[in-house]
Design an enzyme around this catalytic site. Structure first.
Site, PDB file in Angstrom:
ATOM      1  N   HIS A  24      27.459  23.710  62.972  1.00 50.24           N
ATOM      2  CA  HIS A  24      28.920  23.785  62.968  1.00 50.24           C
ATOM      3  C   HIS A  24      29.625  22.428  63.002  1.00 50.24           C
ATOM      4  O   HIS A  24      30.638  22.236  62.339  1.00 50.24           O
ATOM      5  CB  HIS A  24      29.368  24.642  64.154  1.00 50.24           C
ATOM      6  CG  HIS A  24      30.843  24.874  64.224  1.00 50.24           C
ATOM      7  ND1 HIS A  24      31.525  25.591  63.265  1.00 50.24           N
ATOM      8  CD2 HIS A  24      31.771  24.469  65.127  1.00 50.24           C
ATOM      9  CE1 HIS A  24      32.814  25.641  63.592  1.00 50.24           C
ATOM     10  NE2 HIS A  24      32.991  24.951  64.703  1.00 50.24           N
ATOM     11  N   ASP A  36      37.028  23.565  61.674  1.00 44.77           N
ATOM     12  CA  ASP A  36      37.105  24.635  62.668  1.00 44.77           C
ATOM     13  C   ASP A  36      38.559  25.111  62.814  1.00 44.77           C
ATOM     14  O   ASP A  36      39.187  25.443  61.822  1.00 44.77           O
ATOM     15  CB  ASP A  36      36.480  24.122  63.987  1.00 44.77           C
ATOM     16  CG  ASP A  36      36.398  25.168  65.078  1.00 44.77           C
ATOM     17  OD1 ASP A  36      35.532  26.061  64.983  1.00 44.77           O
ATOM     18  OD2 ASP A  36      37.193  25.098  66.028  1.00 44.77           O
ATOM     19  N   TYR A  63      43.245  30.760  70.261  1.00 44.17           N
ATOM     20  CA  TYR A  63      42.619  32.072  70.037  1.00 44.17           C
ATOM     21  C   TYR A  63      43.511  33.202  70.529  1.00 44.17           C
ATOM     22  O   TYR A  63      43.470  34.310  69.996  1.00 44.17           O
ATOM     23  CB  TYR A  63      41.269  32.144  70.758  1.00 44.17           C
ATOM     24  CG  TYR A  63      40.225  31.197  70.240  1.00 44.17           C
ATOM     25  CD1 TYR A  63      39.343  31.578  69.233  1.00 44.17           C
ATOM     26  CD2 TYR A  63      40.105  29.910  70.763  1.00 44.17           C
ATOM     27  CE1 TYR A  63      38.367  30.707  68.765  1.00 44.17           C
ATOM     28  CE2 TYR A  63      39.133  29.033  70.301  1.00 44.17           C
ATOM     29  CZ  TYR A  63      38.267  29.437  69.299  1.00 44.17           C
ATOM     30  OH  TYR A  63      37.308  28.578  68.833  1.00 44.17           O
TER      31      TYR A  63
END
Length: 322
Positions: free
Chosen positions: A300, A105, A235
């Site tokens: 995921h 990730d 982010y």
């Protein structure tokens, strides 16, 4: 986990105190976690690979768990985080010029930057979930995401400091972690304001067989303490990272790579991802890409969902390099 011989310590790196979990002796494997994760997401890999003769090292990245969380959002760029990891390796393994890296990730995004900036430090990379993403000099990332997905897309919703944190606080830490860890929709994740993950916050979440309440509680105790801001700040630096890495436009990753992804992973199912991975784009930018593994029926958090297979995949690849 402490009872299983995993040792914990704090190392001063790059101006912060970094918490590290480690076990074993031998060639070093650096495990880099993603969002919303911790060193703990590698618990199965630490035990299995240390038993196979490796020194397994899994830090909490800055902003996570028991590692310091600088207050400024702009302290979470790729240069900061890669700097932390290089400084960590200098501190704990000064005798090992190169190490193995296994990443998932956001950890994979950081690992790709590590391989771009300091290929001299990486023997080989096993990247889970997130392939290399070449820098597009024409447009910034957030604008691109807004154009494709709209403002409710989770990465767009993460941009304004404090807003998503307040919504997450209302939903509760444990609830948020369960929503993320059990997310199996291969489509994009939308978080419309006030609607959470698209179901009532009191609707029960059934944990999958690979995730126990105790394991969720371990995560929750750490995120209760830190909040989600540190992780979300990664982010918030997507556009700044884009600006800072202009010099690497078109650069290739010159490190041997194995890539593993689940076919139910939302990242793998994002527009253009499969074509890039399977039709030559990925190999063009990572010419030493040796293998792409797509795991059927896996989502995921693959290293927790299918730990035995992932451990075998990691070992089969890295044992070729020593």
């Amino acid at each position: 986990m402490e009872s299983e011989g995993i040792e914990h310590r704090t190392v001063q790196v790059n101006g912060i105190n970094m918490h590290v979990a480690e076990k074993g002796h031998g060639p070093l494997i650096l495990f880099i976690h993603g969002f919303p994760d911790l060193w703990y997401s590698w618990r199965h890999q630490i035990l299995a690979l240390s038993a196979l003769g490796y020194r397994t090292v899994a830090p909490d990245l800055r902003g996570y768990g028991d590692t310091d969380a600088p207050a400024s959002p702009s302290s979470y760029t790729c240069l900061h985080v890669v700097g932390d990891l290089v400084a960590l390796l200098d501190a704990i393994a000064p005798d090992q010029e190169q190490v193995f890296v296994v990443a998932h990730d956001w950890g994979s995004i950081i690992a790709w930057y590590l391989c771009l900036f300091r290929p001299d430090r990486v023997k080989a990379l096993v990247s889970l979930s997130v392939a290399f993403s070449p820098r597009n000099p024409q447009r910034k990332i957030i604008k691109s995401l807004q154009a494709v997905y709209g403002d409710d897309y989770y990465i767009c919703r993460f941009q304004e400091p404090g807003v998503i944190e307040a919504e997450f606080a209302q939903m509760g830490t444990t609830r948020i972690l369960k929503e993320f860890l059990t997310y199996r929709n291969p489509g994009p994740l939308f978080l419309p304001k006030g609607k959470g993950f698209g179901r009532p916050t009191d609707a029960p979440i059934v944990l999958p067989s690979w995730l126990s309440e105790d394991e969720v509680n371990y995560y929750a105790t750490k995120f209760e303490k830190t909040g989600f801001t540190g992780g979300i700040n990664y982010y918030r630096n997507l556009d700044l990272n884009w600006e800072l890495t202009t010099a690497w436009t078109g650069a290739q990753v010159k490190v041997p790579v194995k890539f593993i992804v689940g076919d139910q992973d939302l990242v793998y199912n994002s527009p253009g991802a499969k074509d890039f991975i399977h039709k030559g784009g990925f190999k063009k930018y990572a010419p030493l890409l040796e293998q792409v593994v797509v795991m059927e029926g896996v989502a995921h958090f693959l290293q927790q969902e299918k730990p035995d297979e992932i451990n075998t995949h990691i070992h089969d690849f890295i044992k070729k390099f020593h």
